[in-house]
Design a protein around this motif. Structure first.
Motif, PDB file in Angstrom:
ATOM      1  N   SER A 134       0.820  -1.222   0.000  1.00 55.55           N
ATOM      2  CA  SER A 134       0.000   0.000   0.000  1.00 55.55           C
ATOM      3  C   SER A 134       0.848   1.263   0.000  1.00 55.55           C
ATOM      4  N   ARG A 135       0.259   2.319  -0.549  1.00 53.44           N
ATOM      5  CA  ARG A 135       0.897   3.642  -0.531  1.00 53.44           C
ATOM      6  C   ARG A 135       0.914   4.229   0.882  1.00 53.44           C
ATOM      7  N   PHE A 136       0.073   3.683   1.779  1.00 54.97           N
ATOM      8  CA  PHE A 136      -0.068   4.244   3.121  1.00 54.97           C
ATOM      9  C   PHE A 136       0.865   3.562   4.111  1.00 54.97           C
ATOM     10  N   THR A 140      -2.283   8.695   9.705  1.00 56.71           N
ATOM     11  CA  THR A 140      -2.472  10.081   9.259  1.00 56.71           C
ATOM     12  C   THR A 140      -2.482  10.162   7.733  1.00 56.71           C
ATOM     13  N   GLU A 141      -1.539   9.477   7.084  1.00 50.56           N
ATOM     14  CA  GLU A 141      -1.510   9.464   5.619  1.00 50.56           C
ATOM     15  C   GLU A 141      -2.808   8.890   5.058  1.00 50.56           C
ATOM     16  N   PHE A 142      -3.272   7.813   5.661  1.00 51.22           N
ATOM     17  CA  PHE A 142      -4.485   7.145   5.207  1.00 51.22           C
ATOM     18  C   PHE A 142      -5.704   8.062   5.332  1.00 51.22           C
ATOM     19  N   ALA A 214       4.570 -10.027   9.848  1.00 49.38           N
ATOM     20  CA  ALA A 214       5.894 -10.658   9.749  1.00 49.38           C
ATOM     21  C   ALA A 214       6.214 -11.060   8.317  1.00 49.38           C
ATOM     22  N   SER A 215       5.191 -11.494   7.563  1.00 50.49           N
ATOM     23  CA  SER A 215       5.407 -11.922   6.176  1.00 50.49           C
ATOM     24  C   SER A 215       5.445 -10.749   5.199  1.00 50.49           C
ATOM     25  N   GLY A 216       5.049  -9.559   5.685  1.00 48.38           N
ATOM     26  CA  GLY A 216       5.021  -8.397   4.815  1.00 48.38           C
ATOM     27  C   GLY A 216       3.768  -8.295   3.962  1.00 48.38           C
ATOM     28  N   GLN A 217       2.807  -9.203   4.187  1.00 44.74           N
ATOM     29  CA  GLN A 217       1.581  -9.180   3.388  1.00 44.74           C
ATOM     30  C   GLN A 217       0.691  -7.990   3.749  1.00 44.74           C
ATOM     31  N   LEU A 218       0.726  -7.594   5.021  1.00 45.89           N
ATOM     32  CA  LEU A 218      -0.077  -6.474   5.491  1.00 45.89           C
ATOM     33  C   LEU A 218       0.773  -5.490   6.280  1.00 45.89           C
ATOM     34  N   LYS A 219       0.274  -4.266   6.374  1.00 46.22           N
ATOM     35  CA  LYS A 219       0.854  -3.244   7.254  1.00 46.22           C
ATOM     36  C   LYS A 219      -0.229  -2.791   8.223  1.00 46.22           C
ATOM     37  N   ALA A 220       0.129  -2.597   9.472  1.00 45.25           N
ATOM     38  CA  ALA A 220      -0.819  -2.136  10.492  1.00 45.25           C
ATOM     39  C   ALA A 220      -0.681  -0.630  10.672  1.00 45.25           C
TER      40      ALA A 220
END
Length: 324
Positions: A134-136, A140-142, A214-220
């Motif tokens: 994601s770009r976010f 705050t960016e989101f 951990a896998s890099g599939q998602l960002k929190a």
């Protein structure tokens, strides 16, 4: 001098009190059922099976768990409400009841009338996640992008009227944003499409997020709560990121059909409270993702009442309807 009618009335009261106390002393003398409105392996189901197993040891009677599925937990809640109010049927419920009570109105079953709170065992919350590509990178960016592009950010939910749908509406209400709501039939397909980039954001149970990070599939981007979650202490809370009075906190606990005699309800409360306060049991429930904070019955009644009103306001504001 007391009249005969007064003596008669006092005698009836004494007999009723003695009968109630005897009932509590004898309870339970047969199998107790736990109604779980969700499938096996979910938070309420795991709570029911662990607590039920421990209660069976204390009571010396079986505790049978019944999974009664349908309508986002509404079916199981109705089964509980229509059960005999004698303490032998207990519901292992969650915050969903505060949502479905608004979406599935009926004259024959009114959850806030036909169910009585017993005890909240623990809580869980949700984290706002985006794709690893994601770009976010920050909340705050989101939110800034969403404000500048109203109705264009595709935000997934686990279904129309689901808690994650309600949380999207709450986030809009608190931040002045407007998202493109994309409902799925459950969490798994929503996460799959989020990872693939078909949607841009989703609320996921906080205790399940670590493997994806951990896998890099998602960002929190943040935990929807006032404080950080002990299961993911590195993720900041919405409150510390500037979004105040926003909470995805959901409770898991026990309810009864309305009308259970007070001595029986009190015995159920004491026995369940003792088990969920026991360190080994707390530890096991913690692994399931529950933050253990056992409540009193009065605290549960107040919490559920506030939650019911809060969700009702959001549902009315955004005209949220049950999925047909």
């Amino acid at each position: 001098m007391l009249t005969r009618s007064v003596w008669k009335f006092l005698l009836v009261l004494c007999c009723a009190a003695s009968s109630s106390l005897a009932l509590a002393d004898e309870f339970p003398n047969k199998a107790v059922r736990f109604i779980v409105p969700f499938s096996q392996g979910t938070g309420p189901d795991r709570l029911a099976r662990l607590v039920g197993e421990e209660l069976a040891k204390v009571w010396k009677v079986p505790v049978v768990v019944e999974n009664r599925l349908g309508a986002s937990g509404h079916v199981g809640a109705q089964v509980l409400a229509q059960s005999q109010p004698d303490g032998y049927t207990v519901g292992v419920m969650g915050s969903n009841i505060s949502v479905t009570a608004h979406l599935m109105k009926s004259d024959t079953f009114v959850p806030m009338r036909d169910l009585q709170p017993l005890i909240i065992a623990g809580y869980g919350d949700m984290t706002l996640v985006v794709s690893g590509k994601s770009r976010f990178n920050t909340l705050t960016e989101f939110l800034d992008y969403a404000k500048a592009n109203r109705g264009k950010v595709a935000f997934a939910s686990a279904g129309i009227g689901s808690p994650s749908h309600i949380f999207i509406a709450q986030l809009q209400q608190k931040t002045g944003t407007e998202f493109l709501h994309v409902p799925y039939k459950g969490t798994a397909p929503a996460v799959t499409d989020l990872i693939g980039g078909q949607v841009e954001a989703f609320f996921i149970a906080t205790h399940t997020v670590k493997p994806y990070l951990a896998s890099g599939q998602l960002k929190a981007l943040g935990v929807g709560a006032e404080q950080r979650n002990s299961h993911a202490p590195d993720i900041p809370s919405f409150a510390e990121l500037g979004v105040k009075d926003f909470s995805t906190e959901a409770w898991y606990g026990f309810m009864l059909p309305t009308g259970v005699p007070a001595p029986v309800a009190e015995k159920l409360y004491r026995d369940i409270h003792a088990i969920v306060s026991n360190e080994p049991v707390r530890g096991q429930l913690d692994k399931f993702g529950l933050t253990m904070r056992p409540s009193t019955t009065a605290e549960m009644r107040e919490f559920v009442g506030k939650e019911f009103r809060r969700y009702g306001e959001v549902i009315a504001q955004y005209n949220i309807k049950a999925e047909e």
